[in-house]
Design a protein around this motif. Structure first.
Motif, PDB file in Angstrom:
ATOM      1  N   ASN A 626       0.862  -1.172   0.000  1.00 53.13           N
ATOM      2  CA  ASN A 626       0.000   0.000   0.000  1.00 53.13           C
ATOM      3  C   ASN A 626       0.904   1.229   0.000  1.00 53.13           C
ATOM      4  O   ASN A 626       1.563   1.525   0.993  1.00 53.13           O
ATOM      5  CB  ASN A 626      -0.898  -0.009   1.240  1.00 53.13           C
ATOM      6  CG  ASN A 626      -1.838   1.186   1.236  1.00 53.13           C
ATOM      7  OD1 ASN A 626      -1.591   2.193   0.557  1.00 53.13           O
ATOM      8  ND2 ASN A 626      -2.916   1.072   1.989  1.00 53.13           N
ATOM      9  N   ALA A 627       0.917   1.922  -1.125  1.00 50.26           N
ATOM     10  CA  ALA A 627       1.842   3.042  -1.306  1.00 50.26           C
ATOM     11  C   ALA A 627       1.534   4.197  -0.365  1.00 50.26           C
ATOM     12  O   ALA A 627       2.365   5.074  -0.145  1.00 50.26           O
ATOM     13  CB  ALA A 627       1.812   3.516  -2.759  1.00 50.26           C
ATOM     14  N   PRO A 630       2.969   4.893   5.607  1.00 50.77           N
ATOM     15  CA  PRO A 630       4.283   5.442   5.952  1.00 50.77           C
ATOM     16  C   PRO A 630       5.271   4.313   6.248  1.00 50.77           C
ATOM     17  O   PRO A 630       4.884   3.166   6.470  1.00 50.77           O
ATOM     18  CB  PRO A 630       4.003   6.247   7.219  1.00 50.77           C
ATOM     19  CG  PRO A 630       2.842   5.562   7.841  1.00 50.77           C
ATOM     20  CD  PRO A 630       2.015   4.994   6.708  1.00 50.77           C
ATOM     21  N   PHE A 631       6.534   4.630   6.209  1.00 44.89           N
ATOM     22  CA  PHE A 631       7.614   3.684   6.494  1.00 44.89           C
ATOM     23  C   PHE A 631       7.513   3.243   7.956  1.00 44.89           C
ATOM     24  O   PHE A 631       7.746   4.030   8.867  1.00 44.89           O
ATOM     25  CB  PHE A 631       8.940   4.387   6.212  1.00 44.89           C
ATOM     26  CG  PHE A 631      10.155   3.507   6.395  1.00 44.89           C
ATOM     27  CD1 PHE A 631      10.086   2.123   6.254  1.00 44.89           C
ATOM     28  CD2 PHE A 631      11.379   4.084   6.684  1.00 44.89           C
ATOM     29  CE1 PHE A 631      11.214   1.343   6.403  1.00 44.89           C
ATOM     30  CE2 PHE A 631      12.513   3.304   6.837  1.00 44.89           C
ATOM     31  CZ  PHE A 631      12.427   1.921   6.695  1.00 44.89           C
ATOM     32  N   ALA A 632       7.150   1.992   8.151  1.00 45.91           N
ATOM     33  CA  ALA A 632       6.808   1.548   9.503  1.00 45.91           C
ATOM     34  C   ALA A 632       7.948   0.841  10.230  1.00 45.91           C
ATOM     35  O   ALA A 632       7.898   0.656  11.435  1.00 45.91           O
ATOM     36  CB  ALA A 632       5.588   0.624   9.449  1.00 45.91           C
ATOM     37  N   SER A 633       8.977   0.421   9.491  1.00 47.78           N
ATOM     38  CA  SER A 633       9.955  -0.476  10.109  1.00 47.78           C
ATOM     39  C   SER A 633      11.372   0.088  10.107  1.00 47.78           C
ATOM     40  O   SER A 633      12.352  -0.654   9.957  1.00 47.78           O
ATOM     41  CB  SER A 633       9.956  -1.819   9.380  1.00 47.78           C
ATOM     42  OG  SER A 633       8.650  -2.338   9.317  1.00 47.78           O
ATOM     43  N   ALA A 693       5.634   0.482   1.224  1.00 46.29           N
ATOM     44  CA  ALA A 693       6.546   0.300   0.098  1.00 46.29           C
ATOM     45  C   ALA A 693       8.011   0.345   0.517  1.00 46.29           C
ATOM     46  O   ALA A 693       8.841  -0.412   0.016  1.00 46.29           O
ATOM     47  CB  ALA A 693       6.275   1.362  -0.964  1.00 46.29           C
ATOM     48  N   GLU A 694       8.298   1.250   1.424  1.00 43.02           N
ATOM     49  CA  GLU A 694       9.685   1.440   1.852  1.00 43.02           C
ATOM     50  C   GLU A 694      10.217   0.186   2.541  1.00 43.02           C
ATOM     51  O   GLU A 694      11.316  -0.284   2.253  1.00 43.02           O
ATOM     52  CB  GLU A 694       9.750   2.642   2.815  1.00 43.02           C
ATOM     53  CG  GLU A 694      11.141   3.032   3.253  1.00 43.02           C
ATOM     54  CD  GLU A 694      11.878   3.838   2.186  1.00 43.02           C
ATOM     55  OE1 GLU A 694      11.261   4.160   1.141  1.00 43.02           O
ATOM     56  OE2 GLU A 694      13.074   4.117   2.386  1.00 43.02           O
ATOM     57  N   THR A 695       9.425  -0.368   3.442  1.00 40.58           N
ATOM     58  CA  THR A 695       9.831  -1.584   4.143  1.00 40.58           C
ATOM     59  C   THR A 695      10.029  -2.732   3.164  1.00 40.58           C
ATOM     60  O   THR A 695      11.026  -3.457   3.229  1.00 40.58           O
ATOM     61  CB  THR A 695       8.766  -1.974   5.188  1.00 40.58           C
ATOM     62  OG1 THR A 695       8.667  -0.931   6.147  1.00 40.58           O
ATOM     63  CG2 THR A 695       9.157  -3.267   5.894  1.00 40.58           C
ATOM     64  N   LEU A 696       9.114  -2.861   2.232  1.00 46.04           N
ATOM     65  CA  LEU A 696       9.220  -3.951   1.264  1.00 46.04           C
ATOM     66  C   LEU A 696      10.492  -3.809   0.430  1.00 46.04           C
ATOM     67  O   LEU A 696      11.232  -4.767   0.221  1.00 46.04           O
ATOM     68  CB  LEU A 696       7.996  -3.962   0.342  1.00 46.04           C
ATOM     69  CG  LEU A 696       8.014  -5.107  -0.682  1.00 46.04           C
ATOM     70  CD1 LEU A 696       7.958  -6.453   0.022  1.00 46.04           C
ATOM     71  CD2 LEU A 696       6.881  -4.985  -1.686  1.00 46.04           C
ATOM     72  N   LYS A 697      10.745  -2.579   0.012  1.00 46.93           N
ATOM     73  CA  LYS A 697      11.925  -2.336  -0.817  1.00 46.93           C
ATOM     74  C   LYS A 697      13.194  -2.786  -0.081  1.00 46.93           C
ATOM     75  O   LYS A 697      14.033  -3.499  -0.632  1.00 46.93           O
ATOM     76  CB  LYS A 697      12.016  -0.837  -1.152  1.00 46.93           C
ATOM     77  CG  LYS A 697      13.057  -0.521  -2.200  1.00 46.93           C
ATOM     78  CD  LYS A 697      13.260   0.983  -2.354  1.00 46.93           C
ATOM     79  CE  LYS A 697      14.308   1.483  -1.390  1.00 46.93           C
ATOM     80  NZ  LYS A 697      14.406   2.949  -1.323  1.00 46.93           N
ATOM     81  N   HIS A 698      13.305  -2.388   1.169  1.00 46.24           N
ATOM     82  CA  HIS A 698      14.493  -2.768   1.947  1.00 46.24           C
ATOM     83  C   HIS A 698      14.561  -4.274   2.164  1.00 46.24           C
ATOM     84  O   HIS A 698      15.630  -4.876   2.112  1.00 46.24           O
ATOM     85  CB  HIS A 698      14.494  -2.056   3.301  1.00 46.24           C
ATOM     86  CG  HIS A 698      14.936  -0.635   3.201  1.00 46.24           C
ATOM     87  ND1 HIS A 698      14.075   0.420   3.303  1.00 46.24           N
ATOM     88  CD2 HIS A 698      16.150  -0.096   2.957  1.00 46.24           C
ATOM     89  CE1 HIS A 698      14.724   1.567   3.166  1.00 46.24           C
ATOM     90  NE2 HIS A 698      16.000   1.275   2.946  1.00 46.24           N
ATOM     91  N   THR A 699      13.393  -4.850   2.416  1.00 48.32           N
ATOM     92  CA  THR A 699      13.365  -6.284   2.714  1.00 48.32           C
ATOM     93  C   THR A 699      13.809  -7.093   1.498  1.00 48.32           C
ATOM     94  O   THR A 699      14.621  -8.010   1.621  1.00 48.32           O
ATOM     95  CB  THR A 699      11.940  -6.696   3.138  1.00 48.32           C
ATOM     96  OG1 THR A 699      11.573  -5.904   4.272  1.00 48.32           O
ATOM     97  CG2 THR A 699      11.899  -8.173   3.499  1.00 48.32           C
ATOM     98  N   ILE A 700      13.314  -6.721   0.343  1.00 53.41           N
ATOM     99  CA  ILE A 700      13.732  -7.431  -0.873  1.00 53.41           C
ATOM    100  C   ILE A 700      15.223  -7.204  -1.124  1.00 53.41           C
ATOM    101  O   ILE A 700      15.951  -8.115  -1.513  1.00 53.41           O
ATOM    102  CB  ILE A 700      12.888  -6.955  -2.092  1.00 53.41           C
ATOM    103  CG1 ILE A 700      11.410  -7.269  -1.871  1.00 53.41           C
ATOM    104  CG2 ILE A 700      13.387  -7.632  -3.371  1.00 53.41           C
ATOM    105  CD1 ILE A 700      11.096  -8.743  -1.701  1.00 53.41           C
TER     106      ILE A 700
END
Length: 901
Positions: A626-627, A630-633, A693-700
């Motif tokens: 969900n774009a 906010p960056f949660a992690s 999105a931010e968390t996903l980007k870092h995780t990948i």
RNA sequence: GGGAGAUUAGCUCAGCUGGUUCAGAGCAUCUGCCUUACAAGCAGAGGGUCACUGGUUCGAACCCAGUAUCUCCCA
């Protein structure tokens, strides 16, 4: 979402191996823009099939090579096979025999045709099997030690060393393998402890009283009389102990020690060989041990190395009574045509009957056997070719002593030194057909020339003999072939055509190679000699590091062998657990140089690990983004970044020290514990909730980094996930992705230690859940009495999520009806209405209090010791003071908890 | 017979130049969980006189000596 719940290696392994090959990733060529990294495979025998030892050895090589490739080096792993002279010839002979063909009925050329057929059919099996393991060899470079170019290299070296006077032909005592009917080198002899018989034989003294004494008398008389009779006996007979009575026909003397007073009367006398009756002299030599046997030694120069030397010293004749196959020849006069062991039995009987056998005793001795055929070695005098070792060995020792070549583990340096200091000349001729034929050509007059080919030989022969009319047909090439190691010692040079063309681009770029991975048992056979050849022909060491693997044993410590049937079939293993699982399984328990106790559980663990990774990947694929979110992690992302950096540094250090097992374990824990159990749990959204999105980007991104770190160990699954994660460009494979190089994270150490504290609080809560049987999800709250409220604030979300808490609050005193724990210097309470056992809680606290006080006291004792305070380094002192402070605040916290109960 | 190395948790092993943690890991064991990535899994726990005996040191698993056992190499 339809990703399989369980990873199935069989579906992907063949596919990726083929793609890597299609892309040419394993191919290497000189590239001035890249540093070279090269490894030559220890060429497996053409006779072999893949066994567990190959699996281990080649897994390690592949890990090294794949990592080097990712590090941006021009990684070149040269594969190939070894012609294995004696082993292959034995196989071919056996096969022909099955078809009713005897080797002796064939000409050399006919036999070799069969041998080549055999090699074409079976010789490449192992290399094909290695592909299943994932070995990233440059297959275009596959070499064979007997192919024309490598044969030419061998001949060139032979001629060159001969011209330098390093190779000579001579009569020497060699290790004769009567079954293989060839000489073998000292290194191919295996000593086996055995209980043999010692036979005490009576050699009649010539001119002594010629009356036989009955043995029965000796046995029934008393000790004193026995002595008296024995001494009487020695005037008539000389008693000799031998473990090889069948060799008496080859006796040329008996020897006693000149200082041995028992035998003074025999000085200058002669004795008669039992049964045979031939007279031989009694010689005197201090070499004879007075306390061994009877103090008398039969001298058989043709069949014992020490006797041979005695023979030379005393100018004795040599009588060789054995044929090449271990049967007795006509020189023996007796038992002609019978096998040496049959004769031993028979002669003992005959001696007994003749009253010439005093007694037989058991005797612990060492049996020399052939590594190749298992036959008992016969020391045999024969005309052989030798390569001088002293000069080359000295240089080869130096480069290991000064660490120009490093052995891993370094304990092998000692072994290597002892061997190199005691090395004897290398017997390089073998009486076989399969191999490189010795390029020596005999002239009709018995002299010989050594030359690269027939034309040169003829030219030399004409010159040497002064006979310009000499023809090729007048020359006879030596019948023998060279020891297989005489070609394998050139391997790191010859695979790059360094003899034919010493200045070619390949060898200039790839030589010296970097790492060699092999077994300690061929440290001398092969490694030492490659070093010699390297120094001799390139003036440079052939490799920088030698990684010595252990022997693969079963879980009871027995060496894996076909006979015992205790070795799993490697290809079955790969089919069942996947190549990645097998590779990691092998590496889990293989510290360098230590034997590996193979346990299928380790392979299972490896397989489980691939599945774990697969599921981590599967988790990330199930998330919806969900774009708007906010960056949660941030905290988790920041922490794992630091963790990753620290771990990569640790990993590189393990690799630098060739600690493969530790390197693997380091990534294993990073992936399983830090990434899956901690990081993913932190960032994982609630069921069916979207992720930002931010968390996903870092995780990948992190997952991709992990795949890179894992790829050398588990190439297949990592490549699969790499491509599943997103569309990749045509050349964008993990196989050639850059190795992670992470810059230190600012404040990284602090980030790690803060998170450790937070996770310790989580563990405390989980522990209480377990103790109280609360289940993982029952909502709880936590009250903290702490000086570090900042920690709780910073990590609030993480602590609540991982410990499944609804809230974390600050408090000054223990809430009523709560269970507490201490973490760091702080105290935590989980209120549990109606579930508190006050007595148990009190006991637990008291126990911990007592323990902590004891700990504090030992620290205090240290600190109140003046000498400690004076001598200890400041940082050590500082740590002790910190320990004291921590212990004291913990004690205070515990005391308060107790009071509050 | 000569030499080298080893002995740390039930198993396989780490433990760098003596000092973060009154000894670490993986596996195995035990307890509780089929908690929507994974039961090939999750959470937690227990488990060691660092072979023995001395010595050096403020301090020893680590250094030294001896003893015992094992492994390997060489003869």
């Amino acid at each position: 979402m339809s990703i399989a719940k369980t990873y199935t290696p069989a579906d992907v392994e063949a596919k990726w191996y083929q793609r890597w090959q299609e892309q040419g990733f394993f191919k290497a060529k000189p590239n001035p823009r890249k540093p070279a990294y090269s490894v030559v495979i220890p060429p497996p025998n053409v006779t072999g099939v893949l066994h567990m030892g190959h699996m281990l050895n080649n897994t390690i090589q592949d890990v090294l090579v794949r990592r080097a490739r990712m590090q941006g080096k021009e990684a070149c792993w040269v594969p190939g096979t070894d012609h294995a002279s004696i082993a292959t010839e034995a196989k071919v002979v056996a096969l022909l025999k099955e078809q009713g063909i005897e080797k002796r009925d064939l000409s050399r050329e006919e036999f070799l045709t069969h041998a080549w057929d055999w090699k074409e059919k079976y010789g490449g099996i192992i290399l094909e099997q290695l592909k299943k393991l994932g070995a990233s060899c440059d297959w275009d470079r596959t070499r064979f030690t007997m192919e024309p170019e490598l044969t030419e290299a061998v001949l060139r070296v032979f001629v060159d060393l001969y011209q330098k006077g390093q190779i000579y032909r001579g009569i020497r005592m060699v290790n004769w393998d009567p079954q293989g009917r060839t000489a073998i080198s000292d290194e191919e002899v295996i000593a086996k402890d055995t209980v043999a018989k010692m036979y005490y034989l009576r050699y009649e003294v010539v001119g002594g009283e010629n009356s036989a004494v009955k043995t029965e008398n000796l046995e029934t008389e008393g000790a004193e009389q026995h002595e008296a009779q024995l001494s009487a006996l020695t005037s008539k007979f000389l008693l000799i102990a031998t473990s090889r009575p069948e060799t008496i026909m080859a006796d040329v003397a008996v020897a006693v020690n000149p200082n041995d007073e028992r035998y003074t009367h025999l000085h200058g006398q002669k004795v008669r060989i039992p049964l045979l009756g031939r007279e031989i002299p009694v010689i005197l030599d201090e070499y004879v041990a007075m306390d061994f046997g009877t103090g008398g030694l039969k001298v058989t120069p043709a069949h014992d190395l020490n006797d041979y030397e005695l023979g030379i010293k005393h100018n004795l004749p040599v009588i060789d009574i054995l044929n090449d196959d271990g049967t007795l020849n006509e020189k023996a006069q007796l038992y002609v045509g019978q096998d040496r062991f049959a004769v031993r039995k028979q002669i003992a009987k005959d001696l007994q009957e003749a009253g010439l056998l005093e007694k037989i005793e058991d005797y612990n001795s060492v049996l020399q056997t052939s590594e190749r055929t298992g036959a008992v070695i016969e020391p045999k005098l024969s005309l052989q070719w030798f390569c001088k070792m002293d000069h080359m060995a000295k240089k080869a020792l130096e480069v290991v002593e000064n660490d120009e070549i490093k052995l891993h583990p370094p304990k092998f340096k000692n072994m290597y030194r002892v061997w190199m200091e005691n090395v004897r000349d290398w017997c390089i001729s073998r009486q076989l057909w399969w191999g490189q034929r010795i390029p020596a050509y005999y002239l009709p007059d018995g002299s010989f020339v050594v030359a690269l080919n027939q034309e040169q030989a003829l030219e030399q022969a004409r010159e040497q003999s002064g006979n310009a009319n000499l023809q090729l047909t007048d020359l006879r090439q030596d019948e023998d072939v060279l020891d297989t190691w005489f070609s394998s010692w050139l391997w790191p040079i010859s695979v790059f055509d360094g003899f034919k063309d010493p200045d070619n681009a390949d060898i200039n770029y790839f030589y010296p190679t970097d790492d060699l991975v092999t077994a300690p048992e061929i440290l001398f056979f092969w490694v030492a000699r490659m070093i010699m050849a390297g120094l001799e022909y390139r003036k440079e060491v052939p490799f920088r590091n030698v990684y010595l693997t252990g022997i693969v044993r079963d879980d009871q410590g027995r060496k894996m062998s076909k006979q015992l049937g205790n070795s799993p079939d490697p290809l079955d293993l790969i089919a069942t657990y996947g190549a990645d699982g097998v590779r990691t399984g092998m590496l889990f328990s293989s510290p360098a140089g230590n034997d590996l106790l193979f346990d299928i559980k380790l392979v299972e663990q490896g397989r489980n690990f691939t599945n774990k990774l697969w599921n981590a990947f599967r988790l990330t694929q199930g998330w919806e983004v969900n774009a708007e979110l906010p960056f949660a992690s941030a905290k988790a992302v920041e922490w794992f970044g630091a963790k990753l950096q620290a771990t990569v540094a640790e990993l590189d250090e393990h690799f630098a020290k060739f600690r493969m097992s530790d390197a693997l374990m380091t990534v294993y824990k990073l992936v399983w514990d830090d990434f899956c159990s901690v990081y993913l749990e932190m960032v994982k959204p609630a069921y069916q909730a979207p992720i930002d999105a931010e968390t996903l980007k870092h995780t990948i991104g992190y997952l991709e980094t992990l795949l890179k770190l894992l790829h050398p160990f588990m190439p297949f699954i990592t490549e699969e996930i790499w491509h599943e994660l997103k569309e990749r460009g045509p050349k964008e494979y993990l196989c050639v992705a850059p190795w992670p190089k992470l810059a230190p994270v600012a404040g990284g150490a602090e980030l790690l230690s803060r998170m450790d504290k937070a996770l310790d609080i989580v563990a405390g809560v989980r522990n209480i859940r377990n103790q109280k049987g609360l289940g993982p999800n029952k909502p709880l709250t936590l009250a903290a009495k702490t000086d570090d409220a900042q920690l709780l604030q910073d990590y609030d979300g993480i602590i609540r999520k991982l410990a499944a808490l609804t809230e974390v609050t600050l408090t000054d005193a223990a809430p009523a009806a709560s269970v507490g724990f201490v973490s760091g210097g702080s105290e935590f309470f989980v209120p549990l209405e109606g579930q508190i056992d006050l007595g148990a809680e009190k006991a637990r606290l008291e126990k911990e209090l007592e323990y902590t006080r004891g700990f504090r006291d030992t620290v205090l004792k240290k600190l109140s010791n003046e000498k400690f305070v004076q001598n200890a380094k400041p940082d050590v002192l500082e740590r002790e003071r910190q320990k004291q402070t921590d212990a004291e605040s913990k004690i205070a916290a515990l005391e308060q908890s107790l009071a509050a109960l």
